[in-house]
Design an enzyme around this catalytic site. Structure first.
Site, PDB file in Angstrom:
ATOM      1  N   PRO A  75      29.208  65.199   0.126  1.00  0.00           N
ATOM      2  CA  PRO A  75      30.382  64.778   0.881  1.00  0.00           C
ATOM      3  C   PRO A  75      30.027  64.289   2.294  1.00  0.00           C
ATOM      4  CG  PRO A  75      30.833  66.838  -0.265  1.00  0.00           C
ATOM      5  CD  PRO A  75      29.391  66.512  -0.507  1.00  0.00           C
TER       6      PRO A  75
ATOM      7  N   GLU B 158      24.615  53.040  -4.113  1.00  0.00           N
ATOM      8  CA  GLU B 158      23.192  52.749  -4.305  1.00  0.00           C
ATOM      9  C   GLU B 158      22.596  52.057  -3.086  1.00  0.00           C
ATOM     10  OE1 GLU B 158      21.445  53.017  -7.394  1.00  0.00           O
ATOM     11  OE2 GLU B 158      23.066  53.639  -8.701  1.00  0.00           O
TER      12      GLU B 158
ATOM     13  N   THR C  17      24.107  51.317   0.903  1.00  0.00           N
ATOM     14  CA  THR C  17      25.162  50.417   1.365  1.00  0.00           C
ATOM     15  C   THR C  17      24.549  49.087   1.798  1.00  0.00           C
ATOM     16  OG1 THR C  17      24.988  51.044   3.688  1.00  0.00           O
ATOM     17  CG2 THR C  17      26.442  52.398   2.304  1.00  0.00           C
TER      18      THR C  17
END
Lengths: 396, 250
Positions: free
Chosen positions: A139, A374, A376
């Site tokens: 997160p 995968e 940015t």
């Protein structure tokens, strides 16, 4: 057998082998005939059409580059890339399913696993009997995975894992999760990243689905929750040590994305060409107007360039000279142009472009994710920046 | 058990065909060539029989120019074991000549089953299957909608007006396949890689004198533009009159 019009203005096919063309066309036919009729409903109702899993397996689309002795097809990187292109011409969620299963789960078991782990898992994963997921992102740690909070502690006979992962494709449906966690490394005298195989049903492990997405709706995205999860010694990836291990998997998957998004762009372009020739406004097809032609010309050119970039990346991979920064360039560029093409296609389709009668907005929304996951767009920019200047912008 | 499947390469059904300058053949430019869709059922039928038996050999045969090897390779990728290419560049050979050439090649293989599509999607003649069976002296069941093998007897069903006809035929036999007989498989990645190593045996053949001459080929006339007869309720009488008297459809 119906066959989608291929974008081959620059005689791209002359750069492919007969087998590469045959593989692309077989997967393309399957996508046209078997997947496209399912996708709009799946996208609307937000589910992955699981009925296609046995068919994907039958064709050999899971872990296609891995050796035949593990039940895989053993094809080269370009053939693999072309399968990703065709799957993503269907939907980025479909390509993601195959990417995660192959590049992010089967690949690390093959590359970092023991022979026992390989023979136990790979043939069943190739058959689609075992679905995998890949837990690296957390997160609070996306672009900086090295900062992860998930920890593994050595205990008698294995490890205990605690932590949480997020944005995990296939998490809820996965039978096997590859979880990356920090473990105190006795030899190095500090913490280091290690990879673990967490099996569904293990006490303390759950994978609730992340709902309410506006993108990749025909794909399952999940959190992984790990509370005192015991993983036996035999489920640690023996060679999967350090951040370079999960990053190695991501390089594989990103290579597939560089090809994949070209497929999504092709779908948007082909629909735009057909639409602009049929849609009549002010007494002539809108394709007869200069503004629309300029858009189509730009879209077409970018697709051709992206194809060639992805192809050369694959040919370098065959020769073993493709580095992660080469993949970064192809992933970064191709995602950007694919998203831009989808947006331009939406414009050409006018209001119709927002409906599920055309694939445009679905691809556009998907590509917003693909540009970000995968690695940015910005991180890949910095990888290239570091490669040019020798100075890493994202390290202190 | 050896089975033979006869395959024809045809223009993709989505190709917009053009007639060549000679007025008798198709212009091959821009044409995508594919396996005749009905032949896909034939290949699948043979592969299923072989897989059920757990042994046997499936030989695919096609007659045509160098280009047909792509289609033969495709059937090898689906799972056929080897291929024979009867090389001949005649643009549209007549059915009997094709059947004779196929019969000559098939006879020496002594197959238990010979499979074909019920017709080819290009000329739709539906003649080669029955002619071939006659030349081989074998029974023929055309337009098979279902197929099951019990020992040396094939149980075949055909769709007929208002029902299904059930036929039993002893092997060896010739079967021509209808749509829906099975679900043809997609070539797998492994199959495509394996096909590279399978053999396509080339044999140059002479078709001899044609029995039928194709005189001319014409595209259907372009559809004329529609006509708007008026607007609203006032236009209805004229529309009805036009449909009845001009178009003669009501």
């Amino acid at each position: 057998m119906a066959r989608a019009t291929r974008t081959d203005f620059y005689d791209f096919d002359s750069l492919l082998t007969e087998e590469e063309i045959a593989i692309r066309d077989a997967v393309g036919d399957w996508v046209d005939e078997r997947f496209l009729p399912l996708v709009e409903k799946a996208y609307d109702d937000a589910y992955f059409p699981t009925e296609v899993i046995p068919e994907l397996a039958e064709m050999g689309l899971f872990g296609a580059t891995l050796p035949e002795k593990y039940g895989c097809a053993g094809v080269g990187p370009v053939a693999y890339g072309l399968t990703m292109q065709e799957l993503e011409r269907g939907d980025s969620g479909l390509r993601s399913f195959a990417s995660v299963q192959g590049a992010l789960c089967m690949y690390p078991i093959f590359e970092y696993g023991s022979e026992e782990q390989r023979t136990k898992w790979l043939p069943r994963m190739a058959k689609g009997e075992v679905i995998g997921c890949f837990g690296l992102t957390e997160p609070d740690f996306g672009s900086d995975p090295g900062g992860m909070i998930t920890r593994a502690k050595k205990v008698d006979g294995g490890y205990v894992l605690n932590g949480a992962k997020m944005w995990i494709t296939n998490g809820t449906v996965a039978d096997l999760a590859i979880v990356w966690a920090k473990l105190f490394d006795e030899a190095k005298g500090r913490e280091s990243i290690a990879g673990f195989l967490v099996e569904k049903g293990t006490k303390g492990y759950s994978a609730p689905e992340q709902k309410r997405k506006h993108s990749l709706r025909a794909s399952v995205t999940s959190e992984l929750v790990l509370q005192d999860v015991f993983v036996p010694e035999g489920n640690r990836l023996p060679e999967g040590n350090g951040l370079k291990a999960p990053l190695g998997c991501l390089t594989q998957a990103r290579f597939g994305i560089a090809f994949g998004v070209v497929g999504a762009a092709m779908a948007c372009f082909e629909s735009s060409v057909a639409y602009s020739k049929n849609r009549v406004m002010f007494g002539k097809p809108i394709g007869g107007f200069q503004l629309v032609q300029a858009e189509l010309a730009k879209m077409h050119t970018e697709i051709i360039k992206a194809q060639l970039l992805a192809l050369q990346c694959g040919r370098m991979k065959e020769r073993g000279v493709c580095k992660p920064e080469h993949v970064s360039m192809a992933k970064r560029n191709n995602c950007e142009i694919a998203l831009e093409i989808a947006r331009r296609a939406r414009d050409i389709h006018g209001a119709n472009g927002i409906t599920s009668e055309y694939p445009i907005m679905r691809h556009m929304n998907n590509l917003e994710s693909v540009k970000t996951y995968e690695g940015t767009h910005n991180i890949h920019t910095l990888v290239l920046g570091e490669n040019i200047t020798g100075i890493a912008a994202y390290r202190g | 058990m050896l089975q033979v499947v006869c395959i024809k390469q045809v223009p993709d059904t989505e190709t917009r065909v053009k007639v060549a300058g000679d007025g008798r053949t198709l212009d091959p430019t821009g044409v995508t060539w594919v396996m005749n869709p009905f032949d896909e059922f034939a290949v699948e039928g043979a592969l299923q029989v072989k897989e059920k038996a757990g042994a046997g050999e499936v030989v695919v045969i096609s007659l045509g120019g160098a280009g047909v090897q792509t289609t033969l390779r495709n059937s090898l990728a689906m799972g056929a074991d080897r291929a024979i290419h009867l090389k001949n560049d005649t643009a549209a050979p007549d059915s009997l000549a094709v059947a004779k050439a196929l019969a000559a090649a098939i006879r020496e293989l002594n197959p238990q089953l010979v499979w074909l599509g019920k017709s080819a999607s290009d000329d739709d003649a539906a003649q080669v299957g029955p002619m071939l069976s006659e030349l081989l002296g074998l029974p023929c069941v055309t337009v098979a909608a279902s197929f099951a093998l019990e020992g040396t007897v094939a149980k075949v069903e055909r769709e007929i007006e208002g029902g299904r006809e059930q036929i039993e035929v002893p092997l060896p036999a010739v079967i021509t396949c209808d749509k829906g007989l099975n679900q043809p498989r997609y070539p797998s990645l492994k199959g495509i890689m394996a096909a590279k190593k399978k053999t396509i045996e080339e044999r140059a053949i002479d078709l001899g004198a044609a029995h039928v001459e194709l005189v001319a080929l014409e595209l259907p006339p372009a559809r004329a533009a529609g006509r708007i007869v008026g607007e609203g309720a006032a236009a209805v009488p004229e529309l009805v009159r036009a449909l009845r008297e001009d178009a003669k459809v009501i």
